[in-house]
Write an enzyme that holds these catalytic residues in place. Structure first.
Site, PDB file in Angstrom:
ATOM      1  N   LYS A  31       0.825  -1.217   0.000  1.00  0.00           N
ATOM      2  CA  LYS A  31       0.000   0.000   0.000  1.00  0.00           C
ATOM      3  C   LYS A  31       0.858   1.265   0.000  1.00  0.00           C
ATOM      4  O   LYS A  31       0.497   2.291   0.576  1.00  0.00           O
ATOM      5  CB  LYS A  31      -0.918   0.022   1.233  1.00  0.00           C
ATOM      6  CG  LYS A  31      -1.776  -1.211   1.412  1.00  0.00           C
ATOM      7  CD  LYS A  31      -2.738  -1.423   0.279  1.00  0.00           C
ATOM      8  CE  LYS A  31      -3.611  -2.641   0.539  1.00  0.00           C
ATOM      9  NZ  LYS A  31      -4.216  -3.171  -0.642  1.00  0.00           N
ATOM     10  N   CYS A  32       1.985   1.211  -0.658  1.00  0.00           N
ATOM     11  CA  CYS A  32       2.950   2.309  -0.679  1.00  0.00           C
ATOM     12  C   CYS A  32       2.943   2.976  -2.051  1.00  0.00           C
ATOM     13  O   CYS A  32       2.649   2.331  -3.060  1.00  0.00           O
ATOM     14  CB  CYS A  32       4.344   1.742  -0.367  1.00  0.00           C
ATOM     15  SG  CYS A  32       5.692   2.935  -0.423  1.00  0.00           S
ATOM     16  N   GLY A  33       3.296   4.237  -2.094  1.00  0.00           N
ATOM     17  CA  GLY A  33       3.417   4.934  -3.372  1.00  0.00           C
ATOM     18  C   GLY A  33       4.479   4.327  -4.274  1.00  0.00           C
ATOM     19  O   GLY A  33       4.450   4.509  -5.494  1.00  0.00           O
TER      20      GLY A  33
ATOM     21  N   THR B  22       4.953   1.022  -4.489  1.00  0.00           N
ATOM     22  CA  THR B  22       4.560  -0.360  -4.793  1.00  0.00           C
ATOM     23  C   THR B  22       4.659  -0.698  -6.285  1.00  0.00           C
ATOM     24  O   THR B  22       5.044  -1.817  -6.627  1.00  0.00           O
ATOM     25  CB  THR B  22       3.148  -0.660  -4.240  1.00  0.00           C
ATOM     26  OG1 THR B  22       3.162  -0.433  -2.823  1.00  0.00           O
ATOM     27  CG2 THR B  22       2.713  -2.086  -4.512  1.00  0.00           C
TER      28      THR B  22
END
Length: 189
Positions: free
Chosen positions: A34-36, A38
């Site tokens: 759920k990371c920018g 990813t």
């Protein structure tokens, strides 16, 4: 000492020795779904596909230490990464990668390759740094992992040769990967 001296847990909880990857060029990366950053999973897989036959192996280590960006359980992480990003390289059990609770492997990696700064030309670098400064200023000190998708390049003998921060895209490592693959191949012949 080398990465081959460490044991890790598979996503199903089995113990795996990293010496099983002896002779390969490795990229060890802490991941989060759920990371920018990813979407870097897709380019990591492209590198795996492109150089796997020459001896490259990407290894993913999910971590939930950065603003809860890895909320999924271990099996769910593998499924998510496979279905949404085409990942087929190994993803291990979720671990801590920084601080006092950091997995020994990650303590070793950061000791071997200290933090040298971010690529501030990356489109999200300023945003990431401002988030770290406002929410986690302690992350900016020392050599610990600063955020998700810090990548470590390891030669065929298990020595950590380079560190690429989240602001380095996976293909920024390509020349270094090619050099290690060629160098080791030339030595082996």
């Amino acid at each position: 000492m080398s990465v081959y001296d460490y044991k890790v847990k598979t996503s199903s909880g089995l113990t795996a020795k990293l010496e099983r990857y002896k002779g390969k060029v490795l990229v060890l990366v802490n991941t989060a779904t759920k990371c920018g950053f990813t979407p870097q999973l897709e380019d990591l897989q492209k590198l795996q596909d492109k150089y796997g036959d020459q001896g490259l192996q990407i290894l993913g280590f999910p971590s939930n230490q950065f603003d809860g960006q890895e909320p999924l359980a271990d099996g769910e992480i593998t499924e998510f990464c496979s279905l949404n990003h085409g990942v087929n390289f190994p993803l291990f059990k979720k671990i801590d990668v920084r601080g006092e609770t950091a997995d020994p492997l990650y303590q070793y990696l950061t000791d071997e390759q200290p933090f040298k700064g971010f690529d501030m030309n990356h489109p999200t670098a300023k945003l990431m740094v401002s988030i770290i400064e406002s929410k986690h200023p302690e992350y900016l000190y020392g050599n610990g992992i600063k955020w998700n998708f810090t990548k470590f390049l390891v030669d065929r003998e298990g020595h950590v040769t380079a560190r690429f921060e989240p602001t380095s895209e996976p293909f920024d490592m390509e020349t270094s990967i090619q050099e290690l693959l060629k160098q080791e191949t030339a030595i082996a012949e």
